[in-house]
Design a protein around this motif. Structure first.
Motif, PDB file in Angstrom:
ATOM      1  N   GLN A  25      -1.258  -8.026   1.576  1.00  0.00           N
ATOM      2  CA  GLN A  25       0.262  -7.898   1.460  1.00  0.00           C
ATOM      3  C   GLN A  25       0.379  -7.091   0.296  1.00  0.00           C
ATOM      4  OE1 GLN A  25       2.867  -8.913   3.323  1.00  0.00           O
ATOM      5  NE2 GLN A  25       4.234  -8.061   1.758  1.00  0.00           N
ATOM      6  N   LYS A  26      -0.029  -7.344  -0.762  1.00  0.00           N
ATOM      7  CA  LYS A  26      -0.188  -6.763  -2.127  1.00  0.00           C
ATOM      8  C   LYS A  26      -0.461  -5.250  -1.756  1.00  0.00           C
ATOM      9  CE  LYS A  26      -1.854  -6.896  -6.758  1.00  0.00           C
ATOM     10  NZ  LYS A  26      -2.567  -7.361  -8.055  1.00  0.00           N
ATOM     11  N   SER A  27      -1.513  -4.996  -1.164  1.00  0.00           N
ATOM     12  CA  SER A  27      -1.789  -3.485  -0.883  1.00  0.00           C
ATOM     13  C   SER A  27      -0.682  -2.835   0.124  1.00  0.00           C
ATOM     14  CB  SER A  27      -3.327  -3.342  -0.195  1.00  0.00           C
ATOM     15  OG  SER A  27      -2.973  -3.939   1.038  1.00  0.00           O
ATOM     16  N   ARG A  28      -0.022  -3.649   0.810  1.00  0.00           N
ATOM     17  CA  ARG A  28       1.107  -3.057   1.666  1.00  0.00           C
ATOM     18  C   ARG A  28       2.318  -2.833   0.766  1.00  0.00           C
ATOM     19  NH1 ARG A  28      -0.729  -7.002   5.805  1.00  0.00           N
ATOM     20  NH2 ARG A  28       0.873  -8.534   4.951  1.00  0.00           N
ATOM     21  N   ASP A  29       2.503  -3.782  -0.306  1.00  0.00           N
ATOM     22  CA  ASP A  29       3.507  -3.620  -1.134  1.00  0.00           C
ATOM     23  C   ASP A  29       3.455  -2.449  -1.950  1.00  0.00           C
ATOM     24  OD1 ASP A  29       4.977  -5.769  -0.046  1.00  0.00           O
ATOM     25  OD2 ASP A  29       4.257  -7.008  -1.734  1.00  0.00           O
ATOM     26  N   MET A  30       2.173  -2.090  -2.456  1.00  0.00           N
ATOM     27  CA  MET A  30       1.798  -0.963  -3.124  1.00  0.00           C
ATOM     28  C   MET A  30       1.993   0.370  -2.707  1.00  0.00           C
ATOM     29  SD  MET A  30       0.913  -1.749  -6.427  1.00  0.00           S
ATOM     30  CE  MET A  30      -0.304  -0.942  -7.075  1.00  0.00           C
ATOM     31  N   ALA A  31       1.560   0.182  -1.367  1.00  0.00           N
ATOM     32  CA  ALA A  31       1.672   1.562  -0.523  1.00  0.00           C
ATOM     33  C   ALA A  31       3.315   1.780  -0.052  1.00  0.00           C
ATOM     34  CB  ALA A  31       1.325   1.494   1.032  1.00  0.00           C
ATOM     35  N   LYS A  32       4.158   0.928  -0.148  1.00  0.00           N
ATOM     36  CA  LYS A  32       5.509   1.147  -0.087  1.00  0.00           C
ATOM     37  C   LYS A  32       6.148   1.594  -1.253  1.00  0.00           C
ATOM     38  CE  LYS A  32       6.783  -2.555   3.591  1.00  0.00           C
ATOM     39  NZ  LYS A  32       7.370  -3.580   3.983  1.00  0.00           N
ATOM     40  N   GLU A  33       5.772   0.893  -2.451  1.00  0.00           N
ATOM     41  CA  GLU A  33       6.274   1.396  -3.670  1.00  0.00           C
ATOM     42  C   GLU A  33       5.706   3.027  -3.896  1.00  0.00           C
ATOM     43  OE1 GLU A  33       7.978   1.464  -7.279  1.00  0.00           O
ATOM     44  OE2 GLU A  33       8.160  -0.007  -5.802  1.00  0.00           O
ATOM     45  N   LYS A  34       4.625   3.395  -3.577  1.00  0.00           N
ATOM     46  CA  LYS A  34       4.339   4.555  -3.786  1.00  0.00           C
ATOM     47  C   LYS A  34       4.973   5.646  -2.811  1.00  0.00           C
ATOM     48  CE  LYS A  34      -0.652   5.141  -5.384  1.00  0.00           C
ATOM     49  NZ  LYS A  34      -1.835   5.578  -5.039  1.00  0.00           N
ATOM     50  N   GLN A  35       5.282   5.127  -1.543  1.00  0.00           N
ATOM     51  CA  GLN A  35       6.008   6.080  -0.743  1.00  0.00           C
ATOM     52  C   GLN A  35       7.555   6.149  -1.428  1.00  0.00           C
ATOM     53  OE1 GLN A  35       5.454   7.734   1.684  1.00  0.00           O
ATOM     54  NE2 GLN A  35       7.627   8.284   2.346  1.00  0.00           N
ATOM     55  N   GLY A  36       7.948   4.917  -1.752  1.00  0.00           N
ATOM     56  CA  GLY A  36       9.270   4.824  -2.547  1.00  0.00           C
ATOM     57  C   GLY A  36       9.426   5.966  -3.560  1.00  0.00           C
ATOM     58  N   GLU A  37       8.550   6.025  -4.505  1.00  0.00           N
ATOM     59  CA  GLU A  37       8.149   6.706  -5.685  1.00  0.00           C
ATOM     60  C   GLU A  37       8.371   8.315  -5.104  1.00  0.00           C
ATOM     61  OE1 GLU A  37       5.153   7.824  -9.205  1.00  0.00           O
ATOM     62  OE2 GLU A  37       5.248   5.765  -8.452  1.00  0.00           O
ATOM     63  N   VAL A  38       7.586   8.820  -4.176  1.00  0.00           N
ATOM     64  CA  VAL A  38       7.617  10.075  -3.566  1.00  0.00           C
ATOM     65  C   VAL A  38       8.973  10.406  -3.159  1.00  0.00           C
ATOM     66  CG1 VAL A  38       6.789  11.497  -1.797  1.00  0.00           C
ATOM     67  CG2 VAL A  38       5.162   9.932  -2.825  1.00  0.00           C
ATOM     68  N   SER A  39       9.692   9.212  -2.473  1.00  0.00           N
ATOM     69  CA  SER A  39      10.950   9.631  -1.936  1.00  0.00           C
ATOM     70  C   SER A  39      11.959   9.528  -3.237  1.00  0.00           C
ATOM     71  CB  SER A  39      11.529   8.393  -1.213  1.00  0.00           C
ATOM     72  OG  SER A  39      13.147   8.636  -0.715  1.00  0.00           O
ATOM     73  N   ARG A  40      11.935   9.049  -4.411  1.00  0.00           N
ATOM     74  CA  ARG A  40      12.759   9.454  -5.511  1.00  0.00           C
ATOM     75  C   ARG A  40      12.643  10.548  -6.040  1.00  0.00           C
ATOM     76  NH1 ARG A  40      11.489   3.699  -5.708  1.00  0.00           N
ATOM     77  NH2 ARG A  40       9.752   4.169  -7.267  1.00  0.00           N
ATOM     78  N   LYS A  41      11.424  11.008  -6.339  1.00  0.00           N
ATOM     79  CA  LYS A  41      11.198  12.358  -6.954  1.00  0.00           C
ATOM     80  C   LYS A  41      11.597  13.289  -6.046  1.00  0.00           C
ATOM     81  CE  LYS A  41       6.718  11.127  -9.219  1.00  0.00           C
ATOM     82  NZ  LYS A  41       5.222  11.552  -9.328  1.00  0.00           N
ATOM     83  N   GLY A  42      11.539  13.338  -4.774  1.00  0.00           N
ATOM     84  CA  GLY A  42      12.297  14.342  -3.872  1.00  0.00           C
ATOM     85  C   GLY A  42      13.728  14.350  -4.011  1.00  0.00           C
ATOM     86  N   TYR A  43      14.333  13.368  -4.233  1.00  0.00           N
ATOM     87  CA  TYR A  43      15.725  13.007  -4.555  1.00  0.00           C
ATOM     88  C   TYR A  43      16.119  13.824  -5.530  1.00  0.00           C
ATOM     89  CZ  TYR A  43      20.639  11.180  -4.765  1.00  0.00           C
ATOM     90  OH  TYR A  43      22.070  10.894  -4.744  1.00  0.00           O
ATOM     91  N   ALA A  44      15.512  13.555  -6.801  1.00  0.00           N
ATOM     92  CA  ALA A  44      15.717  13.809  -8.178  1.00  0.00           C
ATOM     93  C   ALA A  44      15.626  15.528  -8.106  1.00  0.00           C
ATOM     94  CB  ALA A  44      14.751  13.229  -9.117  1.00  0.00           C
TER      95      ALA A  44
END
Length: 114
Positions: A25-44
């Motif tokens: 579960q922790k590794s899945r959460d980390m993968a989701k967080e990385k995907q969210g970070e990429v998405s936020r960088k693209g939006y910025a």
């Protein structure tokens, strides 16, 4: 004592399964967080490019309006400077994206000649 050892072994295996589940579960959460970070960088990046473009067009329009207002050249100052603002905005966006080389400063040319 044999019963206690079996119980202890059962509890140990249950704990190991729970621990493995939490690690997954922790590794899945980390993968989701990385995907969210990429998405936020693209939006910025998109917001930065849009603001650069619109600010260049806006400044061109305001300067053209001011020129027309004070020089009495209506509507030619607005049209010309609005088009120049549009071109400057497109050029700024292309430079930010990396499609066009940035402007070389005179200091950089002096260093290259040495």
């Amino acid at each position: 004592m044999d019963e206690d050892e079996k119980d202890l072994e059962r509890r140990r295996s249950e704990l190991g399964a729970k621990l493995a589940e939490r690690q997954a579960q922790k590794s899945r959460d980390m993968a989701k967080e990385k995907q969210g970070e990429v998405s936020r960088k693209g939006y910025a990046e998109a917001m930065k490019l849009a603001s650069e473009f619109f600010s260049a067009v806006f400044v061109g329009g305001v300067l053209g309006y001011m020129l027309d207002r004070f020089a009495g050249t209506s509507p030619w100052g607005l049209v010309v400077l609005l088009l120049l603002g549009f071109c400057a905005g497109v050029l700024n966006v292309l430079r930010s994206v990396g499609a066009v080389a940035p402007v070389a400063s005179s200091n950089r040319r002096d260093e290259d000649n040495k």
